[in-house]
Design a protein around this motif. Structure first.
Motif, PDB file in Angstrom:
ATOM      1  N   TYR A 346       0.862  -1.185   0.000  1.00  0.00           N
ATOM      2  CA  TYR A 346       0.000   0.000   0.000  1.00  0.00           C
ATOM      3  C   TYR A 346       0.897   1.233   0.000  1.00  0.00           C
ATOM      4  CZ  TYR A 346      -3.737  -3.231   1.236  1.00  0.00           C
ATOM      5  OH  TYR A 346      -4.633  -4.268   1.234  1.00  0.00           O
ATOM      6  N   PRO A 347       1.289   1.718  -1.163  1.00  0.00           N
ATOM      7  CA  PRO A 347       2.251   2.830  -1.231  1.00  0.00           C
ATOM      8  C   PRO A 347       1.679   4.111  -0.616  1.00  0.00           C
ATOM      9  CG  PRO A 347       1.991   1.754  -3.369  1.00  0.00           C
ATOM     10  CD  PRO A 347       0.894   1.258  -2.500  1.00  0.00           C
ATOM     11  N   PRO A 348       2.396   4.701   0.323  1.00  0.00           N
ATOM     12  CA  PRO A 348       1.942   5.986   0.868  1.00  0.00           C
ATOM     13  C   PRO A 348       2.273   7.111  -0.101  1.00  0.00           C
ATOM     14  CG  PRO A 348       4.045   5.410   1.823  1.00  0.00           C
ATOM     15  CD  PRO A 348       3.651   4.257   0.939  1.00  0.00           C
ATOM     16  N   ARG A 349       1.610   8.205   0.056  1.00  0.00           N
ATOM     17  CA  ARG A 349       1.951   9.394  -0.718  1.00  0.00           C
ATOM     18  C   ARG A 349       3.235   9.994  -0.159  1.00  0.00           C
ATOM     19  NH1 ARG A 349      -0.967  15.164  -0.396  1.00  0.00           N
ATOM     20  NH2 ARG A 349       0.083  16.187  -2.137  1.00  0.00           N
ATOM     21  N   VAL A 350       4.112  10.471  -1.037  1.00  0.00           N
ATOM     22  CA  VAL A 350       5.373  11.092  -0.627  1.00  0.00           C
ATOM     23  C   VAL A 350       5.301  12.585  -0.944  1.00  0.00           C
ATOM     24  CG1 VAL A 350       7.889  11.090  -0.871  1.00  0.00           C
ATOM     25  CG2 VAL A 350       6.604   8.958  -1.154  1.00  0.00           C
ATOM     26  N   VAL A 351       5.616  13.421   0.044  1.00  0.00           N
ATOM     27  CA  VAL A 351       5.589  14.878  -0.145  1.00  0.00           C
ATOM     28  C   VAL A 351       6.833  15.482   0.493  1.00  0.00           C
ATOM     29  CG1 VAL A 351       3.067  15.014  -0.177  1.00  0.00           C
ATOM     30  CG2 VAL A 351       4.292  15.278   1.992  1.00  0.00           C
ATOM     31  N   ALA A 352       7.194  16.672   0.026  1.00  0.00           N
ATOM     32  CA  ALA A 352       8.301  17.416   0.637  1.00  0.00           C
ATOM     33  C   ALA A 352       7.751  18.308   1.739  1.00  0.00           C
ATOM     34  CB  ALA A 352       9.017  18.255  -0.411  1.00  0.00           C
ATOM     35  N   SER A 353       8.474  18.404   2.829  1.00  0.00           N
ATOM     36  CA  SER A 353       8.069  19.287   3.923  1.00  0.00           C
ATOM     37  C   SER A 353       8.109  20.739   3.474  1.00  0.00           C
ATOM     38  CB  SER A 353       9.002  19.104   5.121  1.00  0.00           C
ATOM     39  OG  SER A 353       8.753  20.084   6.114  1.00  0.00           O
ATOM     40  N   GLY A 354       7.157  21.501   3.957  1.00  0.00           N
ATOM     41  CA  GLY A 354       7.150  22.934   3.684  1.00  0.00           C
ATOM     42  C   GLY A 354       7.614  23.752   4.868  1.00  0.00           C
ATOM     43  N   LEU A 355       8.029  23.079   5.936  1.00  0.00           N
ATOM     44  CA  LEU A 355       8.414  23.782   7.163  1.00  0.00           C
ATOM     45  C   LEU A 355       9.890  24.156   7.208  1.00  0.00           C
ATOM     46  CD1 LEU A 355       6.338  21.822   9.827  1.00  0.00           C
ATOM     47  CD2 LEU A 355       5.725  23.890   8.557  1.00  0.00           C
ATOM     48  N   GLY A 356      10.683  23.593   6.311  1.00  0.00           N
ATOM     49  CA  GLY A 356      12.086  23.980   6.206  1.00  0.00           C
ATOM     50  C   GLY A 356      12.883  23.684   7.455  1.00  0.00           C
ATOM     51  N   ASN A 357      13.881  24.530   7.702  1.00  0.00           N
ATOM     52  CA  ASN A 357      14.805  24.313   8.815  1.00  0.00           C
ATOM     53  C   ASN A 357      14.185  24.601  10.182  1.00  0.00           C
ATOM     54  OD1 ASN A 357      16.931  23.605   7.085  1.00  0.00           O
ATOM     55  ND2 ASN A 357      17.517  25.747   6.787  1.00  0.00           N
ATOM     56  N   GLU A 358      12.969  25.146  10.192  1.00  0.00           N
ATOM     57  CA  GLU A 358      12.336  25.474  11.463  1.00  0.00           C
ATOM     58  C   GLU A 358      11.486  24.334  12.015  1.00  0.00           C
ATOM     59  OE1 GLU A 358      10.200  29.117  10.818  1.00  0.00           O
ATOM     60  OE2 GLU A 358      12.005  30.334  11.128  1.00  0.00           O
ATOM     61  N   CYS A 359      11.452  23.209  11.302  1.00  0.00           N
ATOM     62  CA  CYS A 359      10.551  22.120  11.662  1.00  0.00           C
ATOM     63  C   CYS A 359      10.758  21.636  13.091  1.00  0.00           C
ATOM     64  CB  CYS A 359      10.724  20.978  10.674  1.00  0.00           C
ATOM     65  SG  CYS A 359       9.457  19.705  10.808  1.00  0.00           S
ATOM     66  N   ILE A 360      11.994  21.381  13.478  1.00  0.00           N
ATOM     67  CA  ILE A 360      12.270  20.835  14.803  1.00  0.00           C
ATOM     68  C   ILE A 360      11.920  21.847  15.892  1.00  0.00           C
ATOM     69  CG2 ILE A 360      14.120  20.042  16.342  1.00  0.00           C
ATOM     70  CD1 ILE A 360      15.465  18.944  13.695  1.00  0.00           C
ATOM     71  N   THR A 361      12.242  23.110  15.651  1.00  0.00           N
ATOM     72  CA  THR A 361      11.925  24.143  16.644  1.00  0.00           C
ATOM     73  C   THR A 361      10.422  24.333  16.768  1.00  0.00           C
ATOM     74  OG1 THR A 361      13.960  25.222  15.897  1.00  0.00           O
ATOM     75  CG2 THR A 361      12.596  26.433  17.445  1.00  0.00           C
ATOM     76  N   LEU A 362       9.704  24.262  15.646  1.00  0.00           N
ATOM     77  CA  LEU A 362       8.240  24.327  15.701  1.00  0.00           C
ATOM     78  C   LEU A 362       7.685  23.158  16.507  1.00  0.00           C
ATOM     79  CD1 LEU A 362       7.198  25.390  12.089  1.00  0.00           C
ATOM     80  CD2 LEU A 362       6.666  26.610  14.206  1.00  0.00           C
ATOM     81  N   GLY A 363       8.276  21.985  16.316  1.00  0.00           N
ATOM     82  CA  GLY A 363       7.847  20.842  17.107  1.00  0.00           C
ATOM     83  C   GLY A 363       8.104  21.046  18.587  1.00  0.00           C
ATOM     84  N   ALA A 364       9.213  21.707  18.914  1.00  0.00           N
ATOM     85  CA  ALA A 364       9.515  22.008  20.318  1.00  0.00           C
ATOM     86  C   ALA A 364       8.496  22.989  20.892  1.00  0.00           C
ATOM     87  CB  ALA A 364      10.927  22.570  20.445  1.00  0.00           C
TER      88      ALA A 364
END
Length: 381
Positions: A346-364
């Motif tokens: 069941y192949p998942p859809r693959v997408v590029a993140s739009g959050l860039g280098n701030e992704c980890i900090t946003l998660g924090a």
């Protein structure tokens, strides 16, 4: 039986927490709506809302009176005042530290980054985190003690006590009791988590994974990492090492050899890291170099080959490609999708993140908000 003062105090806290939670979740509400949702009397709701207004936790909505004149005076409506409190989020990576401050609705107020050499001693890196938190708090008009929570994401395996059990990216980082060390420097609650788990949390909150429950976040940059969202929650694993790829032969996946060989053949005198080689090949591919495009394609297919071993047993809905190399977009996404389409049941859809280098900090930031919300909106037991 006559109620004791302690019982009355607890009941008041229960009712206040309930109404505050309803306000937090609703865009706006009348006193009657608040009373009904919190299961209290209207007079009780009115007293509590008056207290929340006085404390800055709520504000009255300004209605468009021109549109309501024919219907008489409308009922007052109230909303949660997000700017009453703030949290900070911090991302600790190979090249430095990034920090953000957000209000209680997640509205970002300020962000700042500080570069650090990779060989910065652990005590100095911890100091830099505390100093950057103070800087962004000040820029947001807050004193550090006024922050409700500071969330921190770091590379490495992080246990339930916020200790870095193992790090293959930052020297002198293994064994650092990060939460304890930061708590000694920052006078508000500090919560620490692995960066990949926070990255997938950010994607679920504000990125490509919104509305999805089972997601693989694939981080491609100076290193390879994976964050897993299972049942709508970041997965930690038995040893809090879920998603950790660990050290690889020659410090990279074999997939990087395609772009490294290409970069070396074009400019043999230029030494580049695996990430730099990938970025070089991607830039040349975008400029029309067919050899570069082939190298990037084979690089992407190599990454996909490694992903299959994760995707097939987990059966995710989505794969999000993040990290600095996600800016390559379809140059990476399309070949990865082709491989998964070919080899996954069941192949998942693959997408590029739009959050860039701030992704980890946003998660924090999201992690800090979750902690603050448990303190503010959870009913006491």
């Amino acid at each position: 039986m006559r109620q004791q003062s302690g019982d009355a105090s607890l009941l008041r806290k229960l009712n206040s927490a309930a109404i505050l939670r309803v306000l937090r979740e609703a865009e706006a509400a009348t006193l009657s709506e608040l009373a009904r949702a919190a299961r209290v009397s209207r007079p009780t709701a009115e007293v509590i809302v008056d207290d929340l207004l006085a404390g800055g936790w709520a504000e009255e909505c300004v209605e468009d009176e021109a549109g309501d004149r024919q219907r008489g005076r409308p009922a007052k409506r109230f909303r949660f005042r997000a700017s009453v409190g703030h949290v900070a989020g911090v991302g600790i990576g190979r090249s430095g530290v990034r920090a953000m401050v957000a209000d209680l609705n997640g509205g970002l107020v300020t962000t700042r980054r500080r570069l650090l050499p990779v060989d910065t001693p652990a005590p100095e890196r911890v100091d830099a985190v505390a100093e950057l938190v103070a800087t962004v708090a000040e820029e947001a008009g807050q004193a550090v003690p006024e922050l409700l929570t500071v969330g921190v994401g770091t590379t490495g395996v992080v246990d339930g006590e916020g200790r870095v059990v193992k790090s293959v990216v930052l020297p002198d980082w293994t064994g650092v009791r990060l939460q304890e060390e930061l708590q000694a420097r920052i006078p508000v609650p500090v919560v620490v988590e692995n960066d990949m788990r926070l990255a997938v949390l950010a994607e679920h909150w504000r990125g490509a994974a919104q509305g999805r429950s089972d997601v693989v976040y694939f981080f491609a940059a100076d290193r390879i990492g994976i964050g897993l969202l299972i049942g709508g929650r970041p997965h930690r694993g038995a040893h809090a090492a879920s998603g950790e790829i660990g050290r690889q032969p020659n410090q990279n996946w074999i997939a990087f050899r395609h772009v490294m060989d290409y970069a070396m053949s074009v400019e043999p005198g230029e030494l580049r890291s695996s990430r730099q080689s990938a970025e070089f090949a991607i830039a040349r591919a975008r400029a029309g170099d067919e050899r570069a495009a082939k190298a990037v394609r084979e690089f992407a297919r190599g990454l996909a080959g490694g992903l299959i071993t994760v995707v097939n047993p987990l059966d995710p809905e989505l794969v999000v490609v993040g990290g600095s190399l996600s800016s390559a977009g379809d140059l990476l996404v399309e070949p990865i999708q082709e491989v998964l389409d070919e080899y996954c049941l069941y192949p998942p859809r693959v997408v590029a993140s739009g959050l860039g280098n701030e992704c980890i900090t946003l998660g924090a930031v999201r992690y800090a908000l979750d902690h603050a919300e448990r303190l503010l909106f959870t009913l006491p037991r």
